[in-house]
Design a protein around this motif. Sequence first.
Motif, PDB file in Angstrom:
ATOM      1  N   ARG A 104      -1.577   2.637   5.148  1.00  0.00           N
ATOM      2  CA  ARG A 104      -1.116   1.873   6.313  1.00  0.00           C
ATOM      3  C   ARG A 104      -1.548   2.538   7.611  1.00  0.00           C
ATOM      4  O   ARG A 104      -1.769   1.864   8.622  1.00  0.00           O
TER       5      ARG A 104
ATOM      6  N   ALA B  90       0.826  -1.217   0.000  1.00  0.00           N
ATOM      7  CA  ALA B  90       0.000   0.000   0.000  1.00  0.00           C
ATOM      8  C   ALA B  90       0.858   1.264   0.000  1.00  0.00           C
ATOM      9  O   ALA B  90       1.922   1.322  -0.592  1.00  0.00           O
ATOM     10  N   SER B  91       0.364   2.289   0.695  1.00  0.00           N
ATOM     11  CA  SER B  91       1.075   3.552   0.842  1.00  0.00           C
ATOM     12  C   SER B  91       1.069   3.914   2.322  1.00  0.00           C
ATOM     13  O   SER B  91       0.329   3.324   3.115  1.00  0.00           O
ATOM     14  N   ALA B  92       1.871   4.902   2.693  1.00  0.00           N
ATOM     15  CA  ALA B  92       1.912   5.310   4.102  1.00  0.00           C
ATOM     16  C   ALA B  92       0.542   5.743   4.600  1.00  0.00           C
ATOM     17  O   ALA B  92       0.147   5.432   5.731  1.00  0.00           O
ATOM     18  N   GLN B  93      -0.200   6.452   3.758  1.00  0.00           N
ATOM     19  CA  GLN B  93      -1.521   6.920   4.163  1.00  0.00           C
ATOM     20  C   GLN B  93      -2.470   5.753   4.421  1.00  0.00           C
ATOM     21  O   GLN B  93      -3.214   5.736   5.402  1.00  0.00           O
TER      22      GLN B  93
ATOM     23  N   SER C 157       6.101   0.997  -6.340  1.00  0.00           N
ATOM     24  CA  SER C 157       5.302   1.392  -5.179  1.00  0.00           C
ATOM     25  C   SER C 157       3.828   1.295  -5.516  1.00  0.00           C
ATOM     26  O   SER C 157       3.420   1.383  -6.677  1.00  0.00           O
ATOM     27  N   TYR C 158       3.032   1.125  -4.462  1.00  0.00           N
ATOM     28  CA  TYR C 158       1.579   1.111  -4.579  1.00  0.00           C
ATOM     29  C   TYR C 158       1.101   0.166  -5.677  1.00  0.00           C
ATOM     30  O   TYR C 158       0.337   0.531  -6.555  1.00  0.00           O
TER      31      TYR C 158
END
Length: 337
Positions: free
Chosen positions: A103, A98-101, A235-236
Amino acid sequence: MNRFDYVRPTTVAEAIQALGSDASARFIAGGTNLVDLMKYNVEKPGRLIDITRLPLGGIAEHEGGLRIGTLVSNADLAYDARIQTRYPLLSSALLAGASAQLRNAASTGGNLNQRTRCYYFYDEGTPCNKREPGSGCPAIGGVNRIHAIFGASEACIATNPSDMCVALAALEATVQVTGPDGDRAIAFADYHRLPGDDPSKDNSLKPGEIVLSVDLPARDYGQHHTYLKLRDRLSYAFALVSVAAALELDGRTIKTARLALGGVAHKPWRNVEAEALLQGKPATRESFQAAADLIVAEAKPQSENGFKIELARRAIVRGLEQAAAGTPQNQSDKRIQ
């Protein structure tokens, strides 16, 4: 999006009661998967049960291992010092996803129970046995580059999208659940289902049950591990093939091996025969290639994803080499080491 009732219980008992016998009711925490499905009209819950006020957060010591509450966010789990020290394989897998947001919002229980990302499953305008049993699987013979090479059936060839679950499979976690019939523990290998004749059900939860926690055993494989994720972009993106590898070594001899693959089946894919083959063998490329050959021998590709067989073979060898050397894949610098 359809109209729905919304309730926010404060106890587990209230949550189970709110779910009741309503087949259209759904639990929601971070909502990072469920809300997407609602927007696409794939999920049409008549009631949303917000469980974010339940006492199911936190990470605690438990029988020599750790107990992870179902509401622990993916970010908190990945960056917890105990996880990073004792179970870095799990931390690495979470950071690969996923992404930091996302997660920050996604929960442990939600990640555990997320649905497939099959194109046809998300498209209400196409048939899908997972959405409507008996309607067909257009991925078979259709666009199936990302689909399963292991454990598929004539009813469904979709894959489980989770990175976290691949690591939990390798770590041999246990899922604690409760419901109308009381508490029970489910070995992680038995939690997710293969599609068989009815792919609409992804896991072994009984009606009315809720996940309380995920328990990690005392054995942690802290030194010799890696999570290797191969995807179309860095990423993503979901895995085409991923490998969670964990070894216990005596010098250069393999005492114990744990290996799970992601992106290749309806559930995290383990081959215990390949793990047994590695036991007692030297930690060499030849040993790793033999294990990889055994695993991919049972692969059954679709019309567009035959490349996954060789990709999986090479990823298994590379992952085991990284684990043996104690040089796990860096999830900040995703270039393959």
